[in-house]
Scaffold this motif. Structure first.
Motif, PDB file in Angstrom:
ATOM      1  N   ASP A 221       0.838  -1.197   0.000  1.00 43.89           N
ATOM      2  CA  ASP A 221       0.000   0.000   0.000  1.00 43.89           C
ATOM      3  C   ASP A 221       0.876   1.252   0.000  1.00 43.89           C
ATOM      4  O   ASP A 221       1.804   1.370   0.812  1.00 43.89           O
ATOM      5  N   ARG A 230      -2.813   0.816  -4.119  1.00 49.02           N
ATOM      6  CA  ARG A 230      -2.461  -0.539  -3.724  1.00 49.02           C
ATOM      7  C   ARG A 230      -2.153  -1.371  -4.961  1.00 49.02           C
ATOM      8  O   ARG A 230      -2.843  -1.249  -5.980  1.00 49.02           O
ATOM      9  N   GLU A 265      -4.880  -7.216  -7.211  1.00 49.05           N
ATOM     10  CA  GLU A 265      -5.395  -5.928  -6.749  1.00 49.05           C
ATOM     11  C   GLU A 265      -4.540  -4.819  -7.341  1.00 49.05           C
ATOM     12  O   GLU A 265      -3.311  -4.891  -7.310  1.00 49.05           O
ATOM     13  N   TYR A 267      -5.260  -0.516  -7.542  1.00 47.09           N
ATOM     14  CA  TYR A 267      -6.157   0.632  -7.557  1.00 47.09           C
ATOM     15  C   TYR A 267      -5.448   1.844  -6.982  1.00 47.09           C
ATOM     16  O   TYR A 267      -4.432   1.748  -6.293  1.00 47.09           O
ATOM     17  N   ASP A 281     -11.774   4.952  -4.491  1.00 47.78           N
ATOM     18  CA  ASP A 281     -10.768   4.131  -5.174  1.00 47.78           C
ATOM     19  C   ASP A 281     -11.303   3.658  -6.514  1.00 47.78           C
ATOM     20  O   ASP A 281     -12.507   3.396  -6.661  1.00 47.78           O
ATOM     21  N   PHE A 285     -10.285  -4.466  -7.128  1.00 47.08           N
ATOM     22  CA  PHE A 285     -10.203  -4.656  -5.683  1.00 47.08           C
ATOM     23  C   PHE A 285     -11.028  -5.870  -5.278  1.00 47.08           C
ATOM     24  O   PHE A 285     -11.877  -6.357  -6.017  1.00 47.08           O
ATOM     25  N   SER A 287     -13.744  -8.245  -3.575  1.00 44.57           N
ATOM     26  CA  SER A 287     -15.175  -8.056  -3.359  1.00 44.57           C
ATOM     27  C   SER A 287     -15.631  -8.600  -2.008  1.00 44.57           C
ATOM     28  O   SER A 287     -16.482  -8.011  -1.354  1.00 44.57           O
ATOM     29  N   PHE A 314     -13.247 -10.667  -6.943  1.00 45.01           N
ATOM     30  CA  PHE A 314     -12.780  -9.319  -7.262  1.00 45.01           C
ATOM     31  C   PHE A 314     -13.837  -8.592  -8.087  1.00 45.01           C
ATOM     32  O   PHE A 314     -14.714  -9.201  -8.696  1.00 45.01           O
ATOM     33  N   ASN A 316     -13.947  -5.026 -10.827  1.00 49.39           N
ATOM     34  CA  ASN A 316     -13.171  -4.039 -11.567  1.00 49.39           C
ATOM     35  C   ASN A 316     -14.062  -2.812 -11.764  1.00 49.39           C
ATOM     36  O   ASN A 316     -15.047  -2.871 -12.503  1.00 49.39           O
ATOM     37  N   ARG A 319     -15.168   2.225  -6.226  1.00 53.76           N
ATOM     38  CA  ARG A 319     -15.848   2.071  -4.948  1.00 53.76           C
ATOM     39  C   ARG A 319     -15.640   3.327  -4.110  1.00 53.76           C
ATOM     40  O   ARG A 319     -14.635   4.029  -4.262  1.00 53.76           O
ATOM     41  N   TRP A 333     -20.615   0.534  -4.941  1.00 58.08           N
ATOM     42  CA  TRP A 333     -19.767   0.076  -6.043  1.00 58.08           C
ATOM     43  C   TRP A 333     -20.381   0.458  -7.387  1.00 58.08           C
ATOM     44  O   TRP A 333     -21.597   0.390  -7.572  1.00 58.08           O
TER      45      TRP A 333
END
Length: 579
Positions: A221, A230, A265, A267, A281, A285, A287, A314, A316, A319, A333
């Motif tokens: 991160d 991340r 991941e 983002y 973000d 990521f 889910s 996950f 795409n 969020r 989302w």
């Protein structure tokens, strides 16, 4: 020798003056208690800047000390007039925090210059405050920094949760970057003994009787000036299997499965200092529909039940994480689709997660998804899904041999309508027949920790009913993918699928960074679904053989029939690492 003596005396005088000024600006000694007879004030130390034998720099330093003393007295009288008046009448006032901080910063620089130390090595008080407080004073406005609000979910230790990593420390974390390394290496023994060593029907276990790297991830991160990002790579079997379970790359160009396959991941976003924090973000990521984490280290068991294994790992898209209080998260989302790199048809999906933790032993999670047209090649077929979990730690006595116990319960419901299917019931006849297309399932796990969390035991399982099979993982018969499908295991409206499973997991955890795991899994279905002794890979004599695929992925091969069974029993051994 005389010069050395004069300088030594001077340094002592400066140090004594600074110490007295910093710690006791109104008196030499202040009593912590409210005694009726306060101590008498000590006479201030006078230093003559015109004393013989002093260098020009030493005289300048003495002048600076006297100016600082006057400045402190002036600030104290302004910032705390009642205390200043009381000090003049009875006893010395406590130093004002702001003025004390300013004096300490200034005097540390003076002392550093006098003694030859590097002043930049000292951490300014203002920097310490900024690192602690997430809400600094606004630009252009005077006054002390606002008190930071409580960090969300930081009021208790939640490392006991299923789906949460149990690591409490991150080695080598810095103010700018928190690194993360994950390794998942496993060996699975399938009692069906498939001759091609291929396991189907799982999103976690893919090969039998072999040692494999399921996941190797390196990343972490990034965080600075409220900007966040991340990255977590994925090498190993996940880089192939996750991409093959997504049908969306079959629509359009640019090979989305190749573009994303080595990333689990990725983002970037921004943290707003509002409420108890708001994060925005965009990217790929996790889910967490189905409660279990995508990473096995975080979970109570290696092979989750169907409710988790058949639902997204996950998303795409975009969020927004909103923390109204330290106990609550609301996360809307906007995503391309249901566990997809791209869109399946012409409509994206929308969803929301609500996470509530009122105390340290209860966690309530709800994930809702709607409006996405997520059936490849079936425009107009709309999907809805609700996924809800509760986790309770009902026993916590670290001093006992049984140190903790907790359980998790997850229930899922969903359906599709339009495009020839119905959400509620079968209706119509002939060409107008619309079969029911739904999902109903649950899973329950109970976890025990022993001997100060050195050992763990998890017992659990679950069940699903998914007519239409729209969430059932397709067995990779002759290299079949989610996009190709296969005539050997159809996923047509009305096709029935019911399955259940049970597992027992034993963990040895000598460090917070590693888990040695032994697990037994029993899985069953109402139709042949799991790999049998003769496997699911054909011997190709009628078409070109490319990467053990006869012809095209999932294609019919004359004279070949996959060996599928209704029952599967497995033993899994794994080593899981997370830094």
């Amino acid at each position: 020798m005389r010069a050395f003596g004069q300088k030594t005396n001077f340094v002592c005088l400066v140090f004594a003056a600074l110490l007295c000024t910093s710690l006791f600006p109104g008196s030499v000694f202040a009593d912590d208690k409210n005694d009726s007879n306060p101590p008498a004030k000590a006479a201030p130390i006078k230093m003559d800047a015109s004393a013989p034998g002093l260098t020009e720099r030493e005289r300048w330093l003495l002048d600076r000390v006297e100016q600082l003393e006057k400045r402190v007295a002036d600030l104290e009288s302004r910032g705390n007039p009642s205390a200043a008046a009381e000090a003049s009448a009875s006893q010395p006032a406590s130093p004002n925090p702001a003025t004390s901080s300013a004096l300490e910063n200034a005097t540390s620089s003076v002392i550093g210059a006098t003694t030859g130390e590097v002043a930049s090595n000292a951490i300014p008080k203002s920097a310490e405050l900024a690192s602690v407080s997430a809400q600094a004073t606004e630009k252009g406005k005077s006054g002390a920094a606002k008190a930071s609000k409580a960090e969300p979910f930081a009021f208790a230790d939640f490392t006991w949760l299923n789906g949460n990593a149990r690591t409490k420390d991150t080695p080598y974390a810095t103010q700018f970057f928190t690194p993360e390394i994950r390794a998942d290496v496993d060996y699975n023994y399938d009692f069906n003994h498939p001759k091609d060593d291929t396991i189907g029907g799982s999103s976690e276990v893919f090969r039998s009787n072999e040692v494999h790297v399921t996941q190797l991830g390196v990343g972490g991160d990034f965080h600075y000036d409220n900007v966040r990002a991340r990255l977590m790579t994925q090498f190993g079997l996940y880089s192939q299997t996750t991409a093959r379970n997504d049908a969306s790359p079959a629509r359009g160009q640019w090979n989305l499965d190749n573009a994303y396959r080595y990333v689990s991941e990725a983002y970037g976003g921004y943290h707003f200092n509002a409420l108890h924090g708001i994060n925005v973000d965009a990217g790929i990521f996790m889910s967490y529909i189905g409660l279990f984490s995508y990473y096995q280290f975080d979970n109570w068991a290696y092979q989750p039940s169907y409710v988790s294994s058949n639902t997204p790992w996950f998303f795409n898209g975009v969020r927004v994480q909103i923390f109204p209080t330290e106990h609550l998260k609301i996360e809307p989302w906007f995503v391309n689709g249901w566990q997809s790199y791209g869109r399946f048809n012409n409509r994206p999906g929308f969803g929301m997660q609500i996470l509530w933790r009122p105390n340290g032993w209860l966690s309530v999670l709800g994930n809702q998804y709607a409006l996405g047209e997520d059936a490849f090649g079936a425009p107009g077929r709309v999907r809805y899904h609700t996924d809800d979990s509760i986790e309770i730690k009902y026993y916590d006595k670290p001093e006992n041999f049984l140190s903790k116990a907790a359980f998790s319960l997850t229930a899922d419901m969903g359906c599709e309508h339009g495009g020839g299917v119905s959400c509620s019931t079968n209706h119509g006849q002939g060409a107008n027949f619309h079969p029911k297309q739904s999902f109903l399932g649950y899973m329950f796990y109970n976890r025990f920790w022993f001997h100060k969390d050195l050992f763990g035991l998890t017992l659990g399982g679950g069940k699903i009913n998914n007519p239409g099979r729209y969430l059932v993982l397709l067995p990779p018969i002759n290299g079949a993918t989610a996009a190709s499908g296969t005539p050997y295991f159809t996923e047509n409206p009305g096709d029935q699928f019911k399955a259940w499973d049970a597992s027992g997991t034993f963990d040895y955890m000598p460090s917070q960074y590693i888990t040695f795991r032994w697990e037994f899994d029993h899985r069953a279905a109402n139709v042949p679904y799991f790999s049998g002794p003769n496997g699911i890979t054909p011997t190709c004599t009628t078409a070109p053989l490319v990467e053990n695929i006869c012809g095209t992925p999932g294609a019919f091969v004359p004279g070949f029939a996959p060996d599928l069974k209704k029952i599967e029993n497995r033993i899994g051994l794994s080593i899981l690492v997370k830094f």
